[in-house]
Motif scaffolding. Structure first.
Motif, PDB file in Angstrom:
ATOM      1  N   ARG A 101       0.571  -1.108  -0.075  1.00 15.30           N
ATOM      2  CA  ARG A 101       0.104   0.120  -0.148  1.00 15.30           C
ATOM      3  C   ARG A 101       0.846   1.416  -0.097  1.00 15.30           C
ATOM      4  NH1 ARG A 101      -2.654  -0.887   4.632  1.00 15.30           N
ATOM      5  NH2 ARG A 101      -2.827   1.115   5.130  1.00 15.30           N
ATOM      6  N   TYR A 102       2.062   1.090   0.797  1.00 12.61           N
ATOM      7  CA  TYR A 102       2.927   2.437   0.990  1.00 12.61           C
ATOM      8  C   TYR A 102       3.658   2.533  -0.670  1.00 12.61           C
ATOM      9  CZ  TYR A 102       2.331   3.381   5.701  1.00 12.61           C
ATOM     10  OH  TYR A 102       1.914   3.564   6.645  1.00 12.61           O
ATOM     11  N   ASN A 103       4.079   1.563  -1.112  1.00 14.19           N
ATOM     12  CA  ASN A 103       4.676   1.725  -2.299  1.00 14.19           C
ATOM     13  C   ASN A 103       5.077   0.191  -2.760  1.00 14.19           C
ATOM     14  OD1 ASN A 103       6.613   1.822  -4.563  1.00 14.19           O
ATOM     15  ND2 ASN A 103       7.315   4.048  -3.641  1.00 14.19           N
ATOM     16  N   PRO A 104       4.391  -0.214  -4.018  1.00 11.85           N
ATOM     17  CA  PRO A 104       4.800  -1.707  -4.405  1.00 11.85           C
ATOM     18  C   PRO A 104       6.056  -1.888  -4.669  1.00 11.85           C
ATOM     19  CG  PRO A 104       2.897  -0.461  -5.528  1.00 11.85           C
ATOM     20  CD  PRO A 104       3.357   0.538  -4.800  1.00 11.85           C
ATOM     21  N   LEU A 105       6.825  -0.833  -5.164  1.00 10.71           N
ATOM     22  CA  LEU A 105       8.161  -0.960  -5.305  1.00 10.71           C
ATOM     23  C   LEU A 105       9.063  -1.357  -4.411  1.00 10.71           C
ATOM     24  CD1 LEU A 105      10.280  -0.590  -7.845  1.00 10.71           C
ATOM     25  CD2 LEU A 105      10.616   1.823  -7.122  1.00 10.71           C
ATOM     26  N   SER A 106       8.624  -1.022  -3.236  1.00  9.70           N
ATOM     27  CA  SER A 106       9.258  -1.339  -2.020  1.00  9.70           C
ATOM     28  C   SER A 106       9.450  -2.995  -1.819  1.00  9.70           C
ATOM     29  CB  SER A 106       8.653  -0.705  -0.804  1.00  9.70           C
ATOM     30  OG  SER A 106       7.542  -1.209  -0.326  1.00  9.70           O
ATOM     31  N   VAL A 107       8.224  -3.552  -1.940  1.00  9.85           N
ATOM     32  CA  VAL A 107       7.980  -5.150  -2.054  1.00  9.85           C
ATOM     33  C   VAL A 107       8.962  -5.823  -2.849  1.00  9.85           C
ATOM     34  CG1 VAL A 107       6.748  -7.092  -2.157  1.00  9.85           C
ATOM     35  CG2 VAL A 107       5.717  -5.086  -1.080  1.00  9.85           C
ATOM     36  N   VAL A 108       9.119  -5.070  -4.082  1.00 15.57           N
ATOM     37  CA  VAL A 108      10.037  -5.557  -5.289  1.00 15.57           C
ATOM     38  C   VAL A 108      11.389  -5.424  -4.863  1.00 15.57           C
ATOM     39  CG1 VAL A 108      10.620  -5.189  -7.807  1.00 15.57           C
ATOM     40  CG2 VAL A 108       8.340  -5.157  -7.043  1.00 15.57           C
ATOM     41  N   LEU A 109      11.774  -4.472  -4.286  1.00 16.80           N
ATOM     42  CA  LEU A 109      13.216  -4.007  -3.891  1.00 16.80           C
ATOM     43  C   LEU A 109      13.567  -4.872  -2.764  1.00 16.80           C
ATOM     44  CD1 LEU A 109      13.415  -0.104  -3.547  1.00 16.80           C
ATOM     45  CD2 LEU A 109      14.622  -1.555  -5.387  1.00 16.80           C
ATOM     46  N   VAL A 110      12.737  -5.284  -1.812  1.00 13.09           N
ATOM     47  CA  VAL A 110      13.262  -6.267  -0.856  1.00 13.09           C
ATOM     48  C   VAL A 110      13.370  -7.660  -1.455  1.00 13.09           C
ATOM     49  CG1 VAL A 110      12.473  -7.354   1.336  1.00 13.09           C
ATOM     50  CG2 VAL A 110      12.519  -4.921   0.981  1.00 13.09           C
ATOM     51  N   LEU A 111      12.370  -8.125  -2.014  1.00 11.92           N
ATOM     52  CA  LEU A 111      12.446  -9.509  -2.873  1.00 11.92           C
ATOM     53  C   LEU A 111      13.682  -9.507  -3.699  1.00 11.92           C
ATOM     54  CD1 LEU A 111       8.690 -10.267  -2.984  1.00 11.92           C
ATOM     55  CD2 LEU A 111      10.300 -11.066  -1.061  1.00 11.92           C
ATOM     56  N   GLY A 112      13.724  -8.620  -4.484  1.00 18.81           N
ATOM     57  CA  GLY A 112      14.767  -8.379  -5.638  1.00 18.81           C
ATOM     58  C   GLY A 112      16.206  -8.514  -4.817  1.00 18.81           C
ATOM     59  N   ALA A 113      16.501  -7.597  -3.787  1.00 12.29           N
ATOM     60  CA  ALA A 113      17.654  -7.899  -2.911  1.00 12.29           C
ATOM     61  C   ALA A 113      17.627  -9.266  -2.408  1.00 12.29           C
ATOM     62  CB  ALA A 113      17.580  -6.845  -2.068  1.00 12.29           C
ATOM     63  N   ALA A 114      16.901  -9.726  -1.859  1.00 12.97           N
ATOM     64  CA  ALA A 114      16.991 -11.266  -1.349  1.00 12.97           C
ATOM     65  C   ALA A 114      17.352 -12.225  -2.675  1.00 12.97           C
ATOM     66  CB  ALA A 114      15.816 -11.544  -0.582  1.00 12.97           C
ATOM     67  N   ALA A 115      16.789 -12.227  -3.728  1.00 18.29           N
ATOM     68  CA  ALA A 115      17.071 -13.006  -4.567  1.00 18.29           C
ATOM     69  C   ALA A 115      18.585 -12.577  -5.115  1.00 18.29           C
ATOM     70  CB  ALA A 115      16.050 -12.598  -5.765  1.00 18.29           C
ATOM     71  N   ALA A 116      18.954 -11.383  -5.161  1.00 16.29           N
ATOM     72  CA  ALA A 116      20.108 -11.178  -5.644  1.00 16.29           C
ATOM     73  C   ALA A 116      21.470 -11.513  -4.712  1.00 16.29           C
ATOM     74  CB  ALA A 116      20.743  -9.466  -5.836  1.00 16.29           C
ATOM     75  N   LEU A 117      21.053 -11.628  -3.454  1.00 17.86           N
ATOM     76  CA  LEU A 117      21.830 -12.459  -2.470  1.00 17.86           C
ATOM     77  C   LEU A 117      21.985 -13.847  -2.625  1.00 17.86           C
ATOM     78  CD1 LEU A 117      21.626 -10.422   1.064  1.00 17.86           C
ATOM     79  CD2 LEU A 117      23.507 -10.016  -0.804  1.00 17.86           C
ATOM     80  N   LEU A 118      20.859 -14.447  -2.830  1.00 16.40           N
ATOM     81  CA  LEU A 118      20.820 -15.673  -2.995  1.00 16.40           C
ATOM     82  C   LEU A 118      21.487 -16.140  -4.398  1.00 16.40           C
ATOM     83  CD1 LEU A 118      19.824 -18.378  -2.475  1.00 16.40           C
ATOM     84  CD2 LEU A 118      17.707 -17.890  -3.750  1.00 16.40           C
ATOM     85  N   ARG A 119      21.536 -15.259  -5.495  1.00 22.55           N
ATOM     86  CA  ARG A 119      22.228 -15.547  -6.687  1.00 22.55           C
ATOM     87  C   ARG A 119      23.865 -15.435  -6.510  1.00 22.55           C
ATOM     88  NH1 ARG A 119      25.056 -11.943  -9.714  1.00 22.55           N
ATOM     89  NH2 ARG A 119      25.115 -12.197 -11.559  1.00 22.55           N
TER      90      ARG A 119
END
Length: 189
Positions: A88-106
């Motif tokens: 609700r605050y900003n959909p990009l925030s969810v994308v950024l957090v999940l993307g950062a977690a995926a980048a660390l997994l990568r």
């Protein structure tokens, strides 16, 4: 089919404009360190709470919500596990957090196996159009939630007053991250 004809057939596809490849070389060396810095900053938000300053741009006070409005509160909520509030605050925030977690997994898988997941743009115009459409959708979402985004920061001093402090600190952190990325690149060679 000849190699040239095969590559031409491969390039003719417009969607998706990104191809996932496994390579022996990390073509996105900066992604892992950047994700780590972002998640550490987000963890600090989750641990210590929101900053005691108002991070809004002057447009915010005129009622114009930018694509990044609500991102700080959204990342704070996402890292506390409140994904609905974060969206609700900003959909990009969810994308950024999940993307950062995926980048660390990568990064972890790549270092462990010596093979890296790399993304390659296959059709730039399609990627640009898709990005522009997503940006328009995000801006519409932000304007639709203007009342929510304008709440909660009235008693805080504006962040632009901290610019003389924030700019040198940001520059120092950026230079540190870049030097760490370069050092890692030199070690890999």
């Amino acid at each position: 089919m000849s190699e040239a004809a095969a590559s031409g057939a491969e390039r003719s596809g417009r969607w998706p404009p990104v191809r996932v490849e496994w390579d022996d070389r990390d073509r996105h060396r900066w992604v892992g360190p950047l994700a780590a810095v972002g998640l550490v900053a987000g963890a600090a938000l989750a641990l210590f709470g929101l900053p005691p300053v108002d991070l809004h741009t002057p447009l915010h006070y005129a009622g114009v919500m930018t694509p990044m409005c609500g991102a700080t509160r959204g990342i704070h909520a996402a890292l506390l596990g409140r994904l609905g509030d974060a969206w609700r605050y900003n959909p990009l925030s969810v994308v950024l957090v999940l993307g950062a977690a995926a980048a660390l997994l990568r990064e972890a898988v790549g270092r462990q196996r010596g093979r890296w997941v790399n993304l390659r743009l296959t059709h730039r115009p399609t990627a640009y159009v898709a990005g522009a459409l997503l940006l328009v959708a995000l801006e519409a979402h932000q304007q639709a939630h203007a009342d929510l985004l304008r709440s909660g920061a009235a008693a805080r001093p504006p962040a632009w007053l901290l610019l003389p402090i924030a700019l040198p600190v940001t520059a120092a952190v950026t230079l540190l991250v870049l030097s760490l990325v370069r050092r890692a690149a030199v070690r890999e060679q």
